[in-house]
Design a protein around this motif. Structure first.
Motif, PDB file in Angstrom:
ATOM      1  N   LYS A  80       0.796  -1.226   0.000  1.00 33.33           N
ATOM      2  CA  LYS A  80       0.000   0.000   0.000  1.00 33.33           C
ATOM      3  C   LYS A  80       0.832   1.280   0.000  1.00 33.33           C
ATOM      4  CE  LYS A  80      -3.905  -2.102   2.471  1.00 33.33           C
ATOM      5  NZ  LYS A  80      -4.794  -2.003   3.649  1.00 33.33           N
ATOM      6  N   ASP A  81       1.840   1.351   0.840  1.00 35.76           N
ATOM      7  CA  ASP A  81       2.554   2.615   1.045  1.00 35.76           C
ATOM      8  C   ASP A  81       3.645   2.828   0.008  1.00 35.76           C
ATOM      9  OD1 ASP A  81       0.931   3.031   3.202  1.00 35.76           O
ATOM     10  OD2 ASP A  81       2.342   2.200   4.646  1.00 35.76           O
ATOM     11  N   VAL A  82       3.261   2.797  -1.258  1.00 42.54           N
ATOM     12  CA  VAL A  82       4.168   3.023  -2.372  1.00 42.54           C
ATOM     13  C   VAL A  82       3.470   3.927  -3.380  1.00 42.54           C
ATOM     14  CG1 VAL A  82       5.482   0.877  -2.125  1.00 42.54           C
ATOM     15  CG2 VAL A  82       3.351   0.864  -3.421  1.00 42.54           C
ATOM     16  N   LYS A  83       4.201   4.376  -4.404  1.00 45.14           N
ATOM     17  CA  LYS A  83       3.620   5.298  -5.385  1.00 45.14           C
ATOM     18  C   LYS A  83       2.461   4.657  -6.141  1.00 45.14           C
ATOM     19  CE  LYS A  83       7.808   8.021  -6.134  1.00 45.14           C
ATOM     20  NZ  LYS A  83       8.846   8.454  -7.116  1.00 45.14           N
ATOM     21  N   SER A  99      14.785  -1.315  -3.387  1.00 45.47           N
ATOM     22  CA  SER A  99      14.139  -0.029  -3.653  1.00 45.47           C
ATOM     23  C   SER A  99      14.994   1.139  -3.184  1.00 45.47           C
ATOM     24  CB  SER A  99      12.770   0.030  -2.955  1.00 45.47           C
ATOM     25  OG  SER A  99      12.908   0.155  -1.547  1.00 45.47           O
ATOM     26  N   ARG A 100      16.029   0.856  -2.375  1.00 44.04           N
ATOM     27  CA  ARG A 100      16.936   1.888  -1.862  1.00 44.04           C
ATOM     28  C   ARG A 100      18.344   1.762  -2.443  1.00 44.04           C
ATOM     29  NH1 ARG A 100      12.577   3.214  -0.767  1.00 44.04           N
ATOM     30  NH2 ARG A 100      11.757   4.090   1.170  1.00 44.04           N
ATOM     31  N   PHE A 101      18.510   0.938  -3.468  1.00 40.33           N
ATOM     32  CA  PHE A 101      19.831   0.709  -4.044  1.00 40.33           C
ATOM     33  C   PHE A 101      20.465   1.991  -4.588  1.00 40.33           C
ATOM     34  CE2 PHE A 101      20.238  -4.100  -5.143  1.00 40.33           C
ATOM     35  CZ  PHE A 101      20.680  -4.326  -3.854  1.00 40.33           C
ATOM     36  N   ILE A 122      17.880   2.811   4.810  1.00 39.20           N
ATOM     37  CA  ILE A 122      16.957   1.682   4.739  1.00 39.20           C
ATOM     38  C   ILE A 122      16.179   1.486   6.030  1.00 39.20           C
ATOM     39  CG2 ILE A 122      18.342   0.476   3.011  1.00 39.20           C
ATOM     40  CD1 ILE A 122      19.479  -1.276   5.174  1.00 39.20           C
ATOM     41  N   SER A 123      16.672   2.039   7.132  1.00 41.93           N
ATOM     42  CA  SER A 123      15.966   1.845   8.402  1.00 41.93           C
ATOM     43  C   SER A 123      14.841   2.850   8.601  1.00 41.93           C
ATOM     44  CB  SER A 123      16.960   1.942   9.570  1.00 41.93           C
ATOM     45  OG  SER A 123      17.594   3.207   9.599  1.00 41.93           O
ATOM     46  N   THR A 124      14.700   3.792   7.676  1.00 44.36           N
ATOM     47  CA  THR A 124      13.638   4.793   7.765  1.00 44.36           C
ATOM     48  C   THR A 124      12.465   4.380   6.884  1.00 44.36           C
ATOM     49  OG1 THR A 124      15.278   6.546   8.105  1.00 44.36           O
ATOM     50  CG2 THR A 124      13.055   7.216   7.427  1.00 44.36           C
ATOM     51  N   GLY A 125      11.330   4.117   7.510  1.00 45.73           N
ATOM     52  CA  GLY A 125      10.116   3.831   6.765  1.00 45.73           C
ATOM     53  C   GLY A 125       9.762   2.358   6.659  1.00 45.73           C
TER      54      GLY A 125
END
Length: 489
Positions: free
Chosen positions: A117-120, A352-354, A412-415
């Motif tokens: 859900k919490d994606v664009k 997704s954070r690469f 990566i630890s945020t969210g």
């Protein structure tokens, strides 16, 4: 001779298993129809829950629109399917994630279903009859959604919110590409295979995604509409080996009036979406990946500029990228989780954070080649995935790997709200890369990673039907390469 080159390339695609059999095609059509029936039943249920007048319930409908590799007809026998659930005005995102979710979850042919859900682009991801499905949702301001919906009709595109538009844009792009260049399948299938073999496919790693390649291939087809497949591939490499980036690539469309968006020209490789005069493909391309892509374009051009050479062989063009011959040192990214069903969530989040990791490596080390392939070490028992990123020679000893890891860990630890897995970053020699990771970039069957956004401490809240309070409908829960220098940069 050119015709023979085209036929040999088509046969190579068949030999590689990239062309599904007629039986597989029929099975997928049957599968799509079955899923459509479920979606129509879902809309009828939601219409009854409102409740709508009987005549509106009777005519209300929804449909599915496929896009991605399946929508363009370049899927393989093991490809997943991207499909958009298109609902009428009264079906909301909550109905999609609660009512349809519960209907799908109760089906025996559905497994591994998640709500992302919490994606664009919010979507449901699940396995249906053994096929992985990505299913986002868009709400149209109509009561009846035709089964054979013409999504380019402006009547259906009124008052769509930002989230719905992002979901719909993928289908619009596919539909417009097929309209402008209807005979694209063979070329695009070859181009995608090349990109995967040479390690330049994968938007999350900063390379070209499926939509980028589709537009680039369609652009070449428009420029050279009367040549065969082998010549198209040759022209593809020549065109983009010497393309004056950041000049945008735009498909020819008489219905649009191209406009220059100064912001987008700051991208390394701006590629305009074919249904809009101002929207561009989302891109994660960085300095490193731009150099690698341009180098591969130039290599392809050098190998295909003379198709009539006696010893010409497509296998040379499409040979896997030789990572351990090209690089002496690698960044090893080891990701693991305590449970197999948690690994996909963790890996998906990290991937997704690469870009953050790649930017940091470029800052402290220079150019980096983020190999998109996921590897598994058979000697390690815990569920895991390993990436090996090639590093530029000469600066490896200067890398402060701890500072790189600290910066990346903060990102990566945020969210992330799922259970954290482990991540280990280390510098290894090419000789330390396992043999299984040294050859074919397609040797490992890829899984489409996903992640769940949820609060594991929150209790599940029942959702009751508004007009029938006792009825529960669900829960919310370079440039140092002398052989192929980058051209025109």
């Amino acid at each position: 001779m050119k015709e023979e080159r085209s036929l040999s390339l088509l046969q190579l695609m068949v030999n590689e298993g990239l062309v599904p059999s007629p039986e597989e095609e029929e099975n997928r059509k049957t599968f799509i129809e079955k899923l459509k029936q479920i979606v129509v039943a879902w809309v009828k249920r939601v219409a009854w829950q409102r409740p709508l007048p009987k005549q509106d319930i009777a005519v209300s409908s929804a449909t599915l629109l496929t896009y991605g590799s399946y929508g363009l007809g370049v899927h393989g026998s093991e490809s997943d399917i991207d499909a958009l659930c298109v609902g009428p005005y009264f079906a909301t995102m909550d109905d999609f994630f609660i009512v349809l979710y519960n209907m799908l979850k109760s089906r025996p042919e559905v497994s591994e279903i998640y709500c992302v859900k919490d994606v664009k682009v919010p979507l449901m991801r699940f396995v249906f009859d053994g096929i992985l499905i990505d299913l986002p949702f868009v709400q149209l301001k109509v009561l009846v959604v035709p089964e054979n919906l013409d999504i380019l009709n402006p009547v259906f595109l009124r008052d769509i919110d930002e989230t719905g538009w992002k979901s719909l844009s993928r289908v619009l792009a596919n539909t417009q590409i097929c309209r402008l260049v209807p005979d694209l399948k063979s070329m695009l299938r070859c181009v995608k295979f090349w990109a995967k073999r040479r390690g330049v496919y994968g938007n999350l790693n900063g390379f070209l995604g499926g939509i980028h390649l589709a537009i680039l291939a369609a652009f070449v087809c428009q420029c050279d509409p009367f040549v065969g497949l082998s010549a198209l591939i040759s022209h593809f490499f020549k065109k983009f080996a010497f393309w004056p980036w950041p000049r945008p690539v735009e498909l020819q469309d008489e219905t649009l009036h191209p406009t220059l968006n100064p912001t987008e020209t700051r991208l390394y490789m701006p590629i305009r979406l074919p249904f809009s005069s101002y929207e561009y493909c989302h891109s994660n391309i960085t300095k490193s990946t731009f150099y690698k892509i341009r180098t591969e374009f130039l290599r392809g051009h050098n190998l295909t500029k003379d198709l009539l050479k006696f010893d010409f062989d497509w296998h040379n063009v499409l040979e896997p990228f030789p990572y351990t011959k090209k690089y002496a040192w690698f960044l090893k990214i080891f990701l693991s989780a305590s449970k197999q069903d948690e690994l996909g969530d963790w890996v998906g989040w990290i991937k997704s954070r690469f870009c953050c990791l790649l930017f940091k490596l470029e800052e402290v080390q220079g150019l980096c080649d983020p190999n998109p392939t996921e590897y598994i070490d058979v000697n390690i028992a815990d569920p895991h995935v390993i990436f090996y990123w090639g590093l530029q020679a000469g600066k490896t000893n200067a890398i402060d790997i701890k500072s790189v890891k600290d910066v990346f860990w903060r990102n990566i630890s945020t969210g992330y709200q799922g259970p954290f897995g482990k991540i280990e970053l280390s510098i290894v020699k090419a000789s330390q890369v396992p043999k299984s990771a040294q050859f074919d970039t397609l040797s490992q069957k890829r899984k489409k990673a996903c992640w769940k956004m949820m609060d594991y401490h929150q209790r599940r809240i029942p959702i009751y039907l508004q007009h029938v309070p006792q009825y529960i409908v669900g829960y919310v829960s370079t440039n140092g390469d002398p052989e192929y220098p980058s051209a025109g940069v």
